[in-house]
Motif scaffolding. Structure first.
Motif, mmCIF file in Angstrom:
data_model
loop_
_atom_site.group_PDB
_atom_site.id
_atom_site.type_symbol
_atom_site.label_atom_id
_atom_site.label_comp_id
_atom_site.label_asym_id
_atom_site.label_seq_id
_atom_site.Cartn_x
_atom_site.Cartn_y
_atom_site.Cartn_z
ATOM 1 N N SER A 299 89.889 -13.267 -5.982
ATOM 2 C CA SER A 299 88.822 -12.749 -5.127
ATOM 3 C C SER A 299 89.332 -11.617 -4.240
ATOM 4 O O SER A 299 90.547 -11.454 -4.053
ATOM 5 N N HIS A 300 88.391 -10.842 -3.735
ATOM 6 C CA HIS A 300 88.674 -9.755 -2.791
ATOM 7 C C HIS A 300 89.627 -8.714 -3.358
ATOM 8 O O HIS A 300 90.547 -8.246 -2.687
ATOM 9 N N ASN A 301 89.419 -8.378 -4.602
ATOM 10 C CA ASN A 301 90.139 -7.283 -5.237
ATOM 11 C C ASN A 301 89.087 -6.261 -5.632
ATOM 12 O O ASN A 301 87.934 -6.384 -5.254
ATOM 13 N N LYS A 302 89.430 -5.305 -6.391
ATOM 14 C CA LYS A 302 88.448 -4.321 -6.853
ATOM 15 C C LYS A 302 88.290 -4.407 -8.358
ATOM 16 O O LYS A 302 88.128 -3.398 -9.035
ATOM 17 N N LEU A 303 88.302 -5.628 -8.873
ATOM 18 C CA LEU A 303 88.145 -5.836 -10.311
ATOM 19 C C LEU A 303 86.747 -5.403 -10.739
ATOM 20 O O LEU A 303 85.764 -5.699 -10.065
ATOM 21 N N THR A 304 86.665 -4.720 -11.860
ATOM 22 C CA THR A 304 85.370 -4.288 -12.388
ATOM 23 C C THR A 304 84.970 -5.091 -13.618
ATOM 24 O O THR A 304 83.846 -4.963 -14.089
ATOM 25 N N THR A 305 85.867 -5.904 -14.141
ATOM 26 C CA THR A 305 85.597 -6.719 -15.317
ATOM 27 C C THR A 305 86.495 -7.951 -15.298
ATOM 28 O O THR A 305 87.511 -7.961 -14.605
ATOM 29 N N ASN A 306 86.091 -8.943 -16.057
ATOM 30 C CA ASN A 306 86.945 -10.122 -16.210
ATOM 31 C C ASN A 306 87.821 -10.022 -17.461
ATOM 32 O O ASN A 306 88.562 -10.940 -17.771
ATOM 33 N N ALA A 307 87.757 -8.904 -18.159
ATOM 34 C CA ALA A 307 88.578 -8.699 -19.354
ATOM 35 C C ALA A 307 90.052 -8.791 -18.963
ATOM 36 O O ALA A 307 90.470 -8.306 -17.921
ATOM 37 N N ASN B 147 84.349 -8.933 -5.758
ATOM 38 C CA ASN B 147 84.934 -7.857 -6.550
ATOM 39 C C ASN B 147 83.839 -6.858 -6.886
ATOM 40 O O ASN B 147 82.804 -6.828 -6.204
ATOM 41 N N GLU B 148 84.022 -6.063 -7.902
ATOM 42 C CA GLU B 148 83.036 -5.065 -8.320
ATOM 43 C C GLU B 148 82.672 -5.239 -9.784
ATOM 44 O O GLU B 148 82.410 -4.272 -10.489
ATOM 45 N N ILE B 149 82.644 -6.487 -10.225
ATOM 46 C CA ILE B 149 82.343 -6.803 -11.623
ATOM 47 C C ILE B 149 80.875 -6.516 -11.897
ATOM 48 O O ILE B 149 79.993 -6.974 -11.169
ATOM 49 N N SER C 25 80.308 -14.826 -7.269
ATOM 50 C CA SER C 25 79.438 -14.338 -6.195
ATOM 51 C C SER C 25 79.975 -13.033 -5.606
ATOM 52 O O SER C 25 81.153 -12.713 -5.737
ATOM 53 N N HIS C 26 79.072 -12.290 -4.983
ATOM 54 C CA HIS C 26 79.408 -11.038 -4.294
ATOM 55 C C HIS C 26 80.062 -10.022 -5.227
ATOM 56 O O HIS C 26 81.130 -9.486 -4.940
ATOM 57 N N ASN C 27 79.420 -9.793 -6.366
ATOM 58 C CA ASN C 27 79.830 -8.765 -7.312
ATOM 59 C C ASN C 27 78.642 -7.843 -7.567
ATOM 60 O O ASN C 27 77.726 -7.787 -6.740
ATOM 61 N N LYS C 28 78.638 -7.152 -8.670
ATOM 62 C CA LYS C 28 77.559 -6.223 -9.027
ATOM 63 C C LYS C 28 77.005 -6.550 -10.406
ATOM 64 O O LYS C 28 76.589 -5.670 -11.145
ATOM 65 N N ILE C 29 76.993 -7.822 -10.751
ATOM 66 C CA ILE C 29 76.558 -8.270 -12.074
ATOM 67 C C ILE C 29 75.058 -8.064 -12.217
ATOM 68 O O ILE C 29 74.281 -8.475 -11.363
#
Length: 80
Positions: free
Chosen positions: A5-13, A29-31, A51-55
């Motif tokens: 959590s609290h990183n700037k990940l854009t994907t779970n790949a 994150n920014e997933i 939670s708290h992503n951009k899905i």
């Protein structure tokens, strides 16, 4: 447990093949989309926090047969 959590990940790949993992926290994150083929490798996952992503959309979570708790609040989900 894996807390990413609290990183700037854009994907779970790339987060995969953790067959004994029970709790995965990818919140704050920014997933934008889930790579469901990667999620399917979590054969023991019980709690998944996205939670708290951009899905925008959630595709089938059927491969996550052991999942009991799913957090998707504070996303941009328009389609399930």
């Amino acid at each position: 447990m894996l807390d990413a959590s609290h990183n700037k990940l854009t994907t779970n790949a790339g987060i995969c093949n953790m067959r004994r993992l029970k709790l995965l926290d990818l919140s704050h994150n920014e997933i934008t989309a889930l790579v469901t083929s990667q999620l399917a490798t979590f054969t023991s996952i019980i709690n998944l926090d996205l939670s708290h992503n951009k899905i925008n959309t959630v595709t089938s979570l059927a491969p996550l047969a052991t999942l009991q708790v799913l957090h998707l609040e504070k996303n941009n989900i328009k389609d399930l």
